[in-house]
Motif scaffolding. Structure first.
Motif, short mmCIF file in Angstrom:
data_model
loop_
_atom_site.label_atom_id
_atom_site.label_comp_id
_atom_site.label_asym_id
_atom_site.label_seq_id
_atom_site.Cartn_x
_atom_site.Cartn_y
_atom_site.Cartn_z
N ASP A 1 -17.09 -7.24 13.77
CA ASP A 1 -18.36 -7.92 14.02
C ASP A 1 -18.52 -8.30 15.49
OD1 ASP A 1 -16.59 -9.99 14.31
OD2 ASP A 1 -17.34 -11.17 12.62
N GLY A 2 -17.70 -7.72 16.36
CA GLY A 2 -17.72 -8.07 17.77
C GLY A 2 -16.78 -9.20 18.13
N THR A 3 -16.31 -9.95 17.12
CA THR A 3 -15.39 -11.06 17.35
C THR A 3 -14.04 -10.79 16.71
OG1 THR A 3 -17.22 -12.63 17.44
CG2 THR A 3 -15.01 -13.54 17.06
N VAL A 4 -14.07 -10.35 15.43
CA VAL A 4 -12.85 -10.03 14.69
C VAL A 4 -12.96 -8.60 14.19
CG1 VAL A 4 -11.38 -10.61 12.74
CG2 VAL A 4 -12.51 -12.43 14.02
N PHE A 5 -11.86 -7.85 14.32
CA PHE A 5 -11.81 -6.46 13.88
C PHE A 5 -10.73 -6.36 12.80
CE2 PHE A 5 -13.55 -6.67 18.06
CZ PHE A 5 -14.63 -5.78 18.01
N ARG A 6 -11.07 -5.69 11.67
CA ARG A 6 -10.17 -5.64 10.51
C ARG A 6 -9.92 -4.19 10.13
NH1 ARG A 6 -10.21 -10.77 8.26
NH2 ARG A 6 -11.94 -12.09 8.98
N GLY A 7 -8.66 -3.87 9.91
CA GLY A 7 -8.29 -2.54 9.47
C GLY A 7 -7.43 -2.60 8.23
N THR A 8 -7.67 -1.72 7.26
CA THR A 8 -6.90 -1.70 6.03
C THR A 8 -6.22 -0.35 5.84
OG1 THR A 8 -8.86 -1.01 4.78
CG2 THR A 8 -8.40 -3.37 4.90
N GLY A 9 -5.08 -0.38 5.20
CA GLY A 9 -4.34 0.84 4.92
C GLY A 9 -3.20 0.57 3.97
N THR A 10 -2.64 1.61 3.42
CA THR A 10 -1.53 1.49 2.48
C THR A 10 -0.20 1.58 3.22
OG1 THR A 10 -2.81 2.46 0.69
CG2 THR A 10 -0.41 2.49 0.45
N VAL A 11 0.70 0.65 2.89
CA VAL A 11 2.04 0.61 3.48
C VAL A 11 3.04 0.90 2.38
CG1 VAL A 11 3.74 -0.79 4.68
CG2 VAL A 11 1.31 -1.04 5.23
N ASP A 12 3.89 1.89 2.57
CA ASP A 12 4.89 2.27 1.57
C ASP A 12 6.19 1.52 1.84
OD1 ASP A 12 6.42 3.39 -0.37
OD2 ASP A 12 6.30 5.45 0.39
N LEU A 13 6.48 0.53 1.01
CA LEU A 13 7.69 -0.28 1.16
C LEU A 13 8.74 0.08 0.11
CD1 LEU A 13 5.90 -3.70 1.74
CD2 LEU A 13 6.84 -2.17 3.49
N ALA A 14 8.52 1.13 -0.67
CA ALA A 14 9.43 1.49 -1.76
C ALA A 14 10.83 1.76 -1.23
CB ALA A 14 8.89 2.72 -2.49
N GLY A 15 11.82 1.27 -1.96
CA GLY A 15 13.21 1.50 -1.62
C GLY A 15 13.79 0.57 -0.59
N ARG A 16 12.97 -0.34 -0.04
CA ARG A 16 13.47 -1.28 0.96
C ARG A 16 13.74 -2.63 0.32
NH1 ARG A 16 12.59 0.85 6.06
NH2 ARG A 16 11.25 2.71 6.07
N SER A 17 14.50 -3.47 1.01
CA SER A 17 14.83 -4.79 0.47
C SER A 17 15.12 -5.76 1.60
CB SER A 17 16.04 -4.70 -0.47
OG SER A 17 17.19 -4.26 0.24
N GLY A 18 15.12 -7.04 1.25
CA GLY A 18 15.43 -8.07 2.23
C GLY A 18 14.30 -8.29 3.21
N SER A 19 14.62 -8.90 4.35
CA SER A 19 13.62 -9.19 5.38
C SER A 19 13.45 -7.97 6.29
CB SER A 19 14.04 -10.40 6.22
OG SER A 19 14.01 -11.58 5.44
N VAL A 20 12.21 -7.58 6.50
CA VAL A 20 11.92 -6.46 7.39
C VAL A 20 10.79 -6.88 8.33
CG1 VAL A 20 12.61 -4.74 5.68
CG2 VAL A 20 10.21 -5.41 5.87
N THR A 21 10.77 -6.27 9.50
CA THR A 21 9.69 -6.50 10.46
C THR A 21 8.71 -5.34 10.40
OG1 THR A 21 11.11 -7.78 11.95
CG2 THR A 21 9.08 -6.88 12.87
#
Length: 391
Positions: free
Chosen positions: A93-113
């Motif tokens: 909207d000229g102030t905030v820009f938003r993007g969406t998408g799918t993130v594949d986290l399968a098979g991972r565990s614990g804390s990730v960045t």
């Protein structure tokens, strides 16, 4: 005392050039040098409407939105050197820009960045870093041995007689084999068996107990008409055995002298003004909840709802005493068990020998120090569930 001999306008220009250089360096190389970005706000990554930062996130393919003040038109998601997703849909909207998408986290565990690399045209304009706490994805299915569709509700093959809304005023009345609308009980010792209550006319209580001590419902169902009824049953002096509760905004409310055993509360409906819980008590005593399946969620609907059990809220006198939750299966909710700091613990409040699924958005339990937790474990590993401090 000034020690520089440069004129002040020249020093200001020098500081501005240094600041611009720092911004360009921070934006990253991409495939060229990016133009100076807009004024920054703290960027946010969200899953299911809440920040992912340090949140418990299921280790599966999920949708994540990234919002920032920096204009971008595409992006990618990364964990370390592995690309795990793409941002394909961007709005602004000229102030905030938003993007969406799918993130594949399968098979991972614990804390990730998780890193979102954001681009405008051929330039990388920003990187967003967030820490996620990954937990095993657990389906809404009920583990063996816990109340479910086969062990609660009207027995299979039972033919029900439609009777519409009922008001019971005669003590000791027994209702058996009925298909009821909304039920109001104004007498003591009333029993409901092998019956269904479907209350869809917008009342607060599907089963309203008024001076109805000793009320018993067993092998029966309470249906809130897809959220038309706010509360399944309330407020006190009742027993539920092998009862299925669904379709209300809140499950049973726990006041004084309540016993619920071998029952199943699920498939509740969110209202913006209601904290949707499988069970809730704002004030109560002499409450026993034993061997039930409590999960407010609905399969296929990506809403955790508030809690499997909520004790203490902003209403009532907040007193809780002689409360026992034992050998239940809890799942769903932002926290599956949430005991508020507003609760006045004037007697024992005990959670003992319960099992937890991994469906709580932020964790299994949050509670003040006065609540007793013993022998509560994860359903899959048997490890003791952590209790987060509420105060």
């Amino acid at each position: 005392m000034r020690t520089s001999t440069a004129p002040r306008p020249a020093r200001r220009r020098a500081r501005a050039l240094l600041a611009a250089a720092a911004i360009v360096a921070a934006l990253g190389a991409g495939t060229g040098v990016a133009p100076v970005a807009q004024a920054a706000i703290s960027p946010v990554m969200s899953y299911d409407g809440a920040s992912v930062n340090n949140a418990r996130i299921p280790a599966e393919a999920i949708g994540i939105e990234t919002a920032t003040a920096v204009e971008f038109d595409r992006g990618t998601y990364w964990i370390g050197s592995a690309q795990v997703g793409t941002i394909d849909s961007v709005t602004g909207d000229g102030t905030v820009f938003r993007g969406t998408g799918t993130v594949d986290l399968a098979g991972r565990s614990g804390s990730v960045t998780l890193v979102a690399k954001l681009y405008k045209g051929k330039y990388m304009v920003q990187k967003v870093y967030k820490v996620l706490r990954l937990v095993p994805p657990v389906p809404l299915g009920i583990p063996a041995g816990w109340p479910n569709a086969d062990t609660t509700g009207v027995p299979a093959g039972k033919v029900l007689q439609p009777v519409g809304d009922l008001e019971v005023t005669t003590p000791g009345t027994v209702l058996d084999g009925l298909d009821i609308g909304c039920l109001t009980v104004r007498a003591t010792g009333v029993v409901v068996r092998n019956s269904r209550v479907t209350c869809a006319d917008g009342r607060m209580l599907a089963v309203s107990l008024q001076g109805a001590k000793g009320f018993v419902m067993e092998d029966s169902e309470i249906d809130g008409g897809n959220g038309a009824a706010e509360v399944a049953i309330g407020w006190g002096g009742y027993t539920l055995r092998r009862v299925e509760v669904r379709g209300t905004q809140d499950g049973p409310r726990l006041g004084y002298d309540v016993t619920i055993v071998d029952s199943w509360v699920h498939g509740l409906v969110r209202d913006p003004d209601v904290h949707t819980d499988a069970m809730q008590s704002t004030t109560g005593a002499r409450i026993t909840v034993r061997h039930n399946t409590l999960d407010p969620r609905t399969p296929g609907v990506g809403d955790f709802l508030n809690a499997a059990v909520q004790l203490g809220t902003e209403t009532g006198n907040h007193e809780l005493r002689s409360v026992l939750f034992e050998n239940n299966y809890f799942n769903g909710g932002t926290y599956s068990v949430n005991v508020s700091c507003t609760a006045r613990l004037t007697g024992s409040v005990v959670f003992r020998g319960n099992r937890f699924g991994h469906g709580g958005k932020y964790g299994p339990v949050i509670a003040p120090a006065g609540v007793t937790f013993t022998g509560n474990t994860w359903i899959d590993t048997g490890a003791v569930v952590p209790v987060e401090s509420a105060c």
